[in-house]
Design a protein around this motif. Sequence first.
Motif, PDB file in Angstrom:
ATOM      1  N   GLU A   4       0.827  -1.215   0.000  1.00 38.44           N
ATOM      2  CA  GLU A   4       0.000   0.000   0.000  1.00 38.44           C
ATOM      3  C   GLU A   4       0.854   1.256   0.000  1.00 38.44           C
ATOM      4  OE1 GLU A   4      -3.916  -1.854   2.293  1.00 38.44           O
ATOM      5  OE2 GLU A   4      -2.300  -0.916   3.450  1.00 38.44           O
ATOM      6  N   TYR A   5       2.084   1.159   0.496  1.00 43.64           N
ATOM      7  CA  TYR A   5       2.987   2.312   0.525  1.00 43.64           C
ATOM      8  C   TYR A   5       3.692   2.546  -0.803  1.00 43.64           C
ATOM      9  CZ  TYR A   5       3.061   3.891   5.391  1.00 43.64           C
ATOM     10  OH  TYR A   5       2.745   4.467   6.596  1.00 43.64           O
ATOM     11  N   LEU A   6       3.685   1.566  -1.709  1.00 47.36           N
ATOM     12  CA  LEU A   6       4.370   1.720  -2.990  1.00 47.36           C
ATOM     13  C   LEU A   6       3.438   2.399  -3.984  1.00 47.36           C
ATOM     14  CD1 LEU A   6       6.215  -1.718  -3.298  1.00 47.36           C
ATOM     15  CD2 LEU A   6       7.214   0.502  -2.739  1.00 47.36           C
ATOM     16  N   ALA A   7       3.605   3.706  -4.157  1.00 43.45           N
ATOM     17  CA  ALA A   7       2.743   4.453  -5.070  1.00 43.45           C
ATOM     18  C   ALA A   7       3.042   4.060  -6.523  1.00 43.45           C
ATOM     19  CB  ALA A   7       2.968   5.946  -4.875  1.00 43.45           C
ATOM     20  N   PRO A   8       2.019   4.008  -7.387  1.00 45.02           N
ATOM     21  CA  PRO A   8       0.609   4.242  -7.041  1.00 45.02           C
ATOM     22  C   PRO A   8      -0.016   2.993  -6.425  1.00 45.02           C
ATOM     23  CG  PRO A   8       0.792   3.765  -9.374  1.00 45.02           C
ATOM     24  CD  PRO A   8       2.203   3.771  -8.833  1.00 45.02           C
ATOM     25  N   SER A   9      -0.894   3.220  -5.461  1.00 47.19           N
ATOM     26  CA  SER A   9      -1.647   2.114  -4.865  1.00 47.19           C
ATOM     27  C   SER A   9      -3.072   2.594  -4.636  1.00 47.19           C
ATOM     28  CB  SER A   9      -1.024   1.669  -3.543  1.00 47.19           C
ATOM     29  OG  SER A   9      -1.258   2.615  -2.508  1.00 47.19           O
ATOM     30  N   ALA A  10      -4.003   1.657  -4.618  1.00 48.56           N
ATOM     31  CA  ALA A  10      -5.401   2.018  -4.416  1.00 48.56           C
ATOM     32  C   ALA A  10      -5.589   2.690  -3.057  1.00 48.56           C
ATOM     33  CB  ALA A  10      -6.280   0.770  -4.517  1.00 48.56           C
ATOM     34  N   PHE A  11      -4.819   2.241  -2.054  1.00 49.32           N
ATOM     35  CA  PHE A  11      -4.943   2.831  -0.720  1.00 49.32           C
ATOM     36  C   PHE A  11      -4.537   4.304  -0.744  1.00 49.32           C
ATOM     37  CE2 PHE A  11      -3.278   4.148   3.356  1.00 49.32           C
ATOM     38  CZ  PHE A  11      -4.263   3.740   4.243  1.00 49.32           C
ATOM     39  N   LEU A  12      -3.363   4.599  -1.315  1.00 50.39           N
ATOM     40  CA  LEU A  12      -2.894   5.986  -1.352  1.00 50.39           C
ATOM     41  C   LEU A  12      -3.798   6.854  -2.218  1.00 50.39           C
ATOM     42  CD1 LEU A  12       0.960   5.417  -1.643  1.00 50.39           C
ATOM     43  CD2 LEU A  12      -0.313   6.165   0.379  1.00 50.39           C
ATOM     44  N   ASP A  13      -4.328   6.284  -3.301  1.00 51.71           N
ATOM     45  CA  ASP A  13      -5.256   7.030  -4.150  1.00 51.71           C
ATOM     46  C   ASP A  13      -6.508   7.406  -3.367  1.00 51.71           C
ATOM     47  OD1 ASP A  13      -3.499   6.840  -6.261  1.00 51.71           O
ATOM     48  OD2 ASP A  13      -4.590   5.232  -7.280  1.00 51.71           O
ATOM     49  N   ASP A  14      -7.029   6.457  -2.609  1.00 51.19           N
ATOM     50  CA  ASP A  14      -8.230   6.738  -1.804  1.00 51.19           C
ATOM     51  C   ASP A  14      -7.944   7.811  -0.763  1.00 51.19           C
ATOM     52  OD1 ASP A  14      -9.672   4.854  -3.191  1.00 51.19           O
ATOM     53  OD2 ASP A  14      -9.510   3.296  -1.660  1.00 51.19           O
ATOM     54  N   LEU A  15      -6.786   7.720  -0.122  1.00 51.71           N
ATOM     55  CA  LEU A  15      -6.444   8.684   0.925  1.00 51.71           C
ATOM     56  C   LEU A  15      -6.281  10.087   0.347  1.00 51.71           C
ATOM     57  CD1 LEU A  15      -5.863   8.855   3.962  1.00 51.71           C
ATOM     58  CD2 LEU A  15      -3.445   8.485   3.443  1.00 51.71           C
ATOM     59  N   ALA A  16      -5.728  10.186  -0.855  1.00 55.14           N
ATOM     60  CA  ALA A  16      -5.443  11.500  -1.450  1.00 55.14           C
ATOM     61  C   ALA A  16      -6.664  12.142  -2.096  1.00 55.14           C
ATOM     62  CB  ALA A  16      -4.336  11.357  -2.496  1.00 55.14           C
ATOM     63  N   ARG A  17      -7.609  11.333  -2.531  1.00 56.47           N
ATOM     64  CA  ARG A  17      -8.738  11.860  -3.303  1.00 56.47           C
ATOM     65  C   ARG A  17      -9.538  12.875  -2.488  1.00 56.47           C
ATOM     66  NH1 ARG A  17     -10.723   7.336  -4.305  1.00 56.47           N
ATOM     67  NH2 ARG A  17      -9.445   6.960  -6.168  1.00 56.47           N
ATOM     68  N   GLY A  18      -9.583  14.108  -2.960  1.00 51.41           N
ATOM     69  CA  GLY A  18     -10.303  15.157  -2.259  1.00 51.41           C
ATOM     70  C   GLY A  18      -9.551  15.728  -1.071  1.00 51.41           C
ATOM     71  N   GLY A  19      -8.308  15.282  -0.871  1.00 53.02           N
ATOM     72  CA  GLY A  19      -7.491  15.757   0.239  1.00 53.02           C
ATOM     73  C   GLY A  19      -7.457  14.764   1.386  1.00 53.02           C
ATOM     74  N   VAL A  20      -6.320  14.674   2.040  1.00 53.30           N
ATOM     75  CA  VAL A  20      -6.159  13.774   3.187  1.00 53.30           C
ATOM     76  C   VAL A  20      -6.955  14.300   4.379  1.00 53.30           C
ATOM     77  CG1 VAL A  20      -4.499  12.820   4.847  1.00 53.30           C
ATOM     78  CG2 VAL A  20      -3.872  13.016   2.421  1.00 53.30           C
TER      79      VAL A  20
END
Length: 288
Positions: free
Chosen positions: A193-209
């Motif tokens: 999940e820490y290796l960008a791009p990942s679905a987790f990081l995309d979800d966290l970033a979408r619309g701001g953390v």
Amino acid sequence: MRVTNGGAKRILTTLVAAVTLGVAAPAVAEAAPGSGWNNWSCAPSAQHPEPVVLVHGLGANNTVNWFFHAPKIAAQGYCVYSLTYGTGILGPGVGGLASMRDSAAQLGRFVDRVRTATGAAKVDIVGHSEGSTMPAYYLKFLGGAAKVEHFVGFGANYRGTTLGGLDALAKALLTTVPGLRAILKTACGACTEYLAPSAFLDDLARGGVHVAGPAYTSIVSKYDEVVTPYTSGILNEPGATDIVLQDFCSADASGHLSQAIDPNVTGLILHALDASYTPKCTPFTLPL
């Protein structure tokens, strides 16, 4: 390139070790109630009504990560609690390995336990490394924002890490070594999940953390050798406070791991929890 099962396991161990807070440690009992830390009879004071929940980094546990900061926070009159979350194949003393989505749900249950025990409506969360990333998911997606007053992350990481360029090697290995991705997902879901791009990081970033409600503080070091670039921990969002350690104290050479024992980090945490606390710059030269 042919890799045996033993070789795949060694690669997996290397990948995990590259992002862990520390080496695998044995399980450790909760801090004694007399320390003011993990005292389930603690009653929050009027001055500090929110108990503080401490969230460790990847590969650490609830005592190894917090032996320095926790007693100092408790000494300021806070009820302080820590948990070990996301354990797996390395045993009960090594946390943060599970998918951060699952660990966020575990954190949510612990927060509710603390709220029930103390009678507090909300808690403060302080986290190191993964202890910043995973709680951000809890606040954003699992209802945590309504239960948290202050959220402080140090050695923070919200956009993943290149591990100083090792991410390219890790991705290549995951692509070319048969079965390695499945092994890694089972052994350390948080690693992928820490290796960008990942679905987790995309979800966290979408619309701001950041989400409305809690006060966010993110503390980073220019010398961080695990979260690379260190700016992965800078939120740069309305309602959030970003602090570069060296801007606060130019005599601080802290890397990633040493932020767990950095007195300047302690001071910044206490200020983030209570603006009346004045942190002081202390020369600190442990660049790890």
